[in-house]
Scaffold this motif. Structure first.
Motif, mmCIF file in Angstrom:
data_model
loop_
_atom_site.group_PDB
_atom_site.id
_atom_site.type_symbol
_atom_site.label_atom_id
_atom_site.label_comp_id
_atom_site.label_asym_id
_atom_site.label_seq_id
_atom_site.Cartn_x
_atom_site.Cartn_y
_atom_site.Cartn_z
ATOM 1 N N LEU A 469 0.808 -1.214 0.000
ATOM 2 C CA LEU A 469 0.000 0.000 0.000
ATOM 3 C C LEU A 469 0.846 1.271 0.000
ATOM 4 O O LEU A 469 0.448 2.278 -0.599
ATOM 5 N N ALA A 470 1.996 1.240 0.669
ATOM 6 C CA ALA A 470 2.832 2.455 0.763
ATOM 7 C C ALA A 470 4.296 2.097 0.528
ATOM 8 O O ALA A 470 5.123 2.164 1.439
ATOM 9 N N PRO A 471 4.654 1.694 -0.671
ATOM 10 C CA PRO A 471 6.025 1.232 -0.932
ATOM 11 C C PRO A 471 7.069 2.316 -0.738
ATOM 12 O O PRO A 471 8.153 2.049 -0.230
ATOM 13 N N MET A 472 6.776 3.538 -1.144
ATOM 14 C CA MET A 472 7.759 4.608 -1.034
ATOM 15 C C MET A 472 8.056 4.942 0.430
ATOM 16 O O MET A 472 9.185 5.277 0.789
ATOM 17 N N PHE A 473 7.052 4.842 1.263
ATOM 18 C CA PHE A 473 7.240 5.175 2.675
ATOM 19 C C PHE A 473 8.139 4.149 3.373
ATOM 20 O O PHE A 473 8.993 4.504 4.190
ATOM 21 N N PHE A 474 7.929 2.880 3.068
ATOM 22 C CA PHE A 474 8.639 1.831 3.790
ATOM 23 C C PHE A 474 9.984 1.437 3.165
ATOM 24 O O PHE A 474 10.861 0.948 3.880
ATOM 25 N N THR A 475 10.142 1.603 1.872
ATOM 26 C CA THR A 475 11.329 1.031 1.230
ATOM 27 C C THR A 475 12.149 2.005 0.396
ATOM 28 O O THR A 475 13.245 1.643 -0.040
ATOM 29 N N ALA A 476 11.665 3.201 0.137
ATOM 30 C CA ALA A 476 12.319 4.074 -0.843
ATOM 31 C C ALA A 476 13.772 4.376 -0.486
ATOM 32 O O ALA A 476 14.677 4.245 -1.316
ATOM 33 N N GLU A 477 14.021 4.771 0.763
ATOM 34 C CA GLU A 477 15.383 5.185 1.137
ATOM 35 C C GLU A 477 16.348 4.006 1.102
ATOM 36 O O GLU A 477 17.463 4.121 0.583
ATOM 37 N N LEU A 478 15.919 2.862 1.609
ATOM 38 C CA LEU A 478 16.779 1.681 1.595
ATOM 39 C C LEU A 478 17.033 1.210 0.169
ATOM 40 O O LEU A 478 18.162 0.845 -0.190
ATOM 41 N N LEU A 479 15.984 1.205 -0.667
ATOM 42 C CA LEU A 479 16.160 0.807 -2.059
ATOM 43 C C LEU A 479 17.115 1.734 -2.794
ATOM 44 O O LEU A 479 17.947 1.288 -3.594
#
Length: 929
Positions: A469-479
């Protein structure tokens, strides 16, 4: 230091569960979880530097001459994998506490799991390729222990052996590839290697290095055609399977390809091999996952399929493909760990994993069913779950590539087919287990497991929904950090549920509808698959191993038939094969160095030497005579050393000759007294031809070397013997000072060889003839009076000579080795003259202890140098003035020589005295042969 702590804490912590083995199981669980949590906390602290744009590193110089250092780094890629390893590892530990039965050894399980965890952390954080390979092999060993945890089960042992053999073989290939990369880049440090990508890709050894590295990665990550070992690793406990498939082991190969993508990627070879291998693995795993009836078997083949998907993305190598690969690594870890834990719950609560028996569990396990639906939907790529997002990104990259020109269309088509199969086996996992009619013949009555056993699955299910539901919030910085470490550029991420109507969305819809259709019509697929013989990879692997072992055994028996003549012949033939081509390439045999004139003494000695050598060979059936001729050869060699001004060598050769002849005389007593004649004149002619050829080759080499000028290092030793070693006997100074480490190794080998011979002879009961070859019995007087008298008179004289030779060895010909042989020869004479019992009564000493003491004295003499801040085995000397004696030299090298002296005495007497003792173990037989 934080990075080293992250890696080494699990290794240290692996001891704790074993120490708490006598305590309740909870203590082992808590200790393992605490160590993992502590490593995770340290990782989070260290990660602040990574998120700030830096790359935390740790460096400790270890073996600089080999390019091997203890070095770690925490860039974005390492952080992503280390986080998965520790977070999932912690949840697996909690889950395993409830999964393992009371009969299972929890301390052993958690100890092996922590060892596995530390090995994986070492791989992903290593900043040195050799160090990474070291941890790589540790994962093979620790996974072997985990897969074979239930070692009482045959399938566990066989699966563990197969995994170790395949991944271990791949590890050897990887080592070879790393060595090639290091030789091209000039270093094994990751920074240097990553900066040398262009150099490596343009090098002639690029293709061999690429293939070797990919062999390591493909075997570890179960890529086609090495995928067969992974399903059989399912013999491990389910917590191991959940950990191995989600965050460790099989992800190691994925990590390796991602880590070396900037170095090896971007070439046609990389793109073609990696992309097609990933695509083949994707389809293979998805197809067979649909056919499996075992829950863990279905999940194992689905892992193979998803690993193929990630491998294919890394093969494509674009920034978007790398983003999709990194994202799917996270997503796959979440839903696959959850699914394996659900399979373990079902097995734990029903007593079965057979999908043909499991059905209708939605009433007994309603909460588990919800978790299964969520994680299976994520695996199938259903919208609003995390797997949907990374799979759409995968479709986009597959559709946009143009790798094969006009045939590029087959990649998105086959990718969509693989996704259809993924939907089909995901639906099957849920529908066949939780729906349809309720099963009635289960081994156990099912019910929901304890809450804490479900808690890890709940967390994974939450991650599947939250990231979806919120990929950018949970994974953006790590990715962003991970992709930057792999592709060397900072990506602009735009991960969203909706990107409008486009081709990837159409491919997703086709995959969903097609997967449901395949599941509905699966009976036709099952009927089709039954036409082919089912082959068990374990049985095939076992047959291959058995056939290989049988072939090697037969070949060994053919080659090693007990004929020393054949062994020597093989050795000499190979010598000819290697040496003759090199000699043929020498255009001028004779060099420019003038030859020494032949004097009468040298000529006579050479003639005697040749005659004695020929007599040794021609009279070999007359053993004692032949042995005497051989002793003449040794004597002439000793005299030649004297003639050419090498008294140390002459003394050593002479004493060694005496001891060797005694040893061979003792051995002759126990050997057959008659020797069969040669089988044919043809064989004799063959041997003469071979021996003559080798003799001619050796003579040719000697002539070519001796007639050519060369620079000798003897001038260095002559110039530094007195100022550097404090001795005028250059040979002895070399042995105890300049090359003392070599001498230490040699006496250690001598001690080990003597101990081995002692053990071999200790309980040996050899044949002992009661008469000679002509039937004459041995004399009843075993120890003649004349020999006894002479031996007793010689003993004190020999010991005095031995002490004199030992003490003067640093400045005049002598030393510990020669003195030890003289003492040993004097003691051997006592054994011969008076017998074993007589000597033991008067000198009852353990020669094994004497040998060990000698080696220890030599070793600690070298260690003593460290106390004075000098290198190992650095000697020191000084001169003192003694009353009456005058000026006298004291050198620490004499202590090292004492160790040599004692080792030589102990080793020699250990062998020869044991030979003599064999005559007292039983009475001789009356018949000879």
């Amino acid at each position: 230091m934080k990075l080293a702590a992250i890696v080494f804490l699990p290794f240290i912590g692996a001891i704790l569960p074993l120490l708490l083995a006598s305590r309740p199981r909870l203590h082992s669980t808590v200790s393992a979880a605490a160590i993992t949590a502590l490593s995770l906390v340290i990782l989070m602290v260290a990660a602040t530097g990574t998120f700030a744009g830096a790359t935390p590193t740790y460096f400790l110089e270890w073996l600089p001459s080999l390019g091997l250092h203890i070095a770690f780094r925490l860039d974005g890629l390492a952080l992503l994998f280390a986080g998965l390893i520790l977070i999932i590892g912690l949840l697996v530990i909690v889950y395993a506490h409830y999964y393992l039965s009371s009969k299972d050894s929890a301390p052993r399980f958690f100890s092996c799991l922590l060892l596995f965890m530390g090995s994986m952390l070492g791989i992903v954080t290593a900043d040195n390729l050799i160090l990474m390979w070291f941890f790589w092999e540790l994962t093979s060993i620790s996974s072997f222990l985990l897969i074979g945890y239930w070692f009482h089960q045959s399938n566990a042992r066989r699966g563990a052996r197969m995994a170790l053999a395949i991944t271990g073989g791949g590890g050897l290939a990887l080592l070879a590839g790393i060595l090639l990369i290091g030789s091209i880049a000039g270093s094994y440090q990751l920074d240097v290697v990553l900066a040398s990508g262009e150099l490596i890709r343009n090098h002639d050894l690029y293709v061999p290095a690429l293939i070797l590295v990919l062999l390591g990665a493909f075997t570890k990550s179960a890529q086609f055609p090495f995928q067969f070992w992974l399903p059989h690793a399912m013999a491990a406990p389910t917590p191991v399977s959940a950990y191995l498939h989600s965050a460790t082991m099989v992800k190691a190969g994925i990590f390796l390809m991602a880590r070396l993508l900037p170095v090896l990627g971007g070439t046609p070879e990389w793109t073609t091999i990696v992309t097609l291998t990933g695509l083949a693995t994707l389809l293979f795993g998805a197809y067979f996952a649909l056919l499996k009836t075992d829950l863990k078997g279905l999940l194992a083949f689905s892992t193979i399929s998803h690993l193929g998907l990630i491998t294919m993305l890394l093969g494509l190598g674009s920034v978007g493909a790398v983003v999709a690969a990194m994202f799917h690594i996270i997503n796959h870890a979440a839903f696959k760990a959850g699914l394996f834990m659900i399979a373990g719950i079902i097995d734990h609560e029903t007593g079965s994993r057979d999908m043909r028996k499991l059905s209708g569990l939605r009433k007994a396990l309603p909460f588990t069913m919800v978790l299964a639906v969520i994680t299976s939907a994520a695996m199938a790529g259903i919208p609003l779950f995390n797997g949907f997002l990374s799979k759409e990104m995968f479709f986009a990259e597959a559709y946009d590539q143009q790798l094969f020109g006009g045939l590029s269309w087959f990649i998105p088509v086959l990718a969509t087919l693989g996704a259809m199969l993924s939907v089909a086996y995901s639906v099957r996992f849920v529908h066949d287990v939780f729906f349809q009619e309720e099963a009635t013949d289960l081994p156990k009555k099912p019910h929901e497991p304890p809450l804490m056993m479900r808690a890890p699955v709940i967390i994974f299910a939450f991650i599947c929904i939250a990231v979806g539901l919120a990929p950018m919030f949970f994974t953006a910085e790590l990715l962003t950090l991970a992709v930057s470490a792999v592709s060397q550029v900072t990506p602009q991420l735009d991960i969203a549920i909706w990107h409008g109507f486009n081709m990837p969305l159409l491919m997703s819809a086709l995959a969903l509808l097609g997967g449901i259709a395949i599941y509905i019509g699966r009976s036709e697929l099952l009927t089709f698959s039954r036409q082919f013989d089912a082959r068990d990879a374990k049985d095939i692997f076992a047959r291959i191993v058995s056939a290989t072992t049988r072939f090697c055994d037969e070949f060994t028996q053919y080659v090693e038939n007990g004929s020393l003549q054949r062994y020597v012949a093989f050795l000499l033939v190979f010598t000819l094969i290697l040496v003759v081509p090199e000699l043929v390439s020498i255009m001028q045999l004779e060099g420019s160095r003038p030859q020494l004139p032949i004097d009468a003494i040298s000529l006579i000695g050479a003639i005697l030497l040749m005659l004695a050598a020929l007599s040794t060979a021609m009279l070999h059936r007359q053993r004692l005579t032949s042995l005497m001729m051989l002793s003449v050869v040794g004597l002439i060699v000793s005299l030649s050393f004297v003639h050419f001004s090498a008294p140390d060598l002459a003394m050593t050769q002479l004493v060694v000759e005496v001891v060797s002849i005694i040893l061979m005389i003792l051995a002759l007593f126990f050997m057959p007294q008659r020797i069969p004649r040669a089988s044919s004149g043809r064989r004799v002619a063959r041997d003469v031809l071979l021996a003559g050829s080798i003799g001619g080759i050796v003579g040719t080499l000697n002539y070519a070397i001796l007639t050519r000028p060369f620079d000798s290092i003897s001038n260095f030793f002559l110039a530094n013997s007195v100022p550097g070693g404090g001795g005028t006997n250059v040979v002895n100074v070399i042995l105890v000072d300049f090359r003392g480490f070599d001498t230490l190794g040699e006496i250690a080998v001598l001690a080990i060889a003597a101990a081995g011979i002692h053990k071999l002879l200790n309980n040996l009961r050899p044949f002992m003839p009661s008469s000679d070859v002509d039937g004459r019995p041995w004399h009843r007087v075993k120890h003649p009076l004349m020999v006894q008298t002479v031996a007793q008179a010689l003993l004190p004289l020999a010991l005095m000579v031995s002490a004199y030779i030992f003490l003067r060895g640093h400045n005049l010909p002598g030393g510990g080795f020669i003195a030890g042989l003289v003492t040993a020869a004097a003691m051997i004479l006592q054994y011969i003259a008076n017998g074993v019992d007589w000597v033991k009564h008067r000198f009852d000493y353990n020669y094994q202890t004497l040998t060990s003491v000698g080696v220890m004295i030599a070793l600690f003499t070298g260690v003593g140098s460290w106390l004075f801040d000098h290198n190992f085995l650095t000697s020191s000397f000084t001169y003192v003035t003694w009353p009456l004696v005058g000026k006298f030299e004291l050198a620490t090298a004499i202590l090292f020589d004492l160790g040599v002296y004692l080792t030589v005495i102990g080793a020699t007497l250990m062998i020869l005295a044991n030979f003599g003792q064999m005559t007292t173990r039983h009475r001789p037989r009356q018949e000879g042969y």
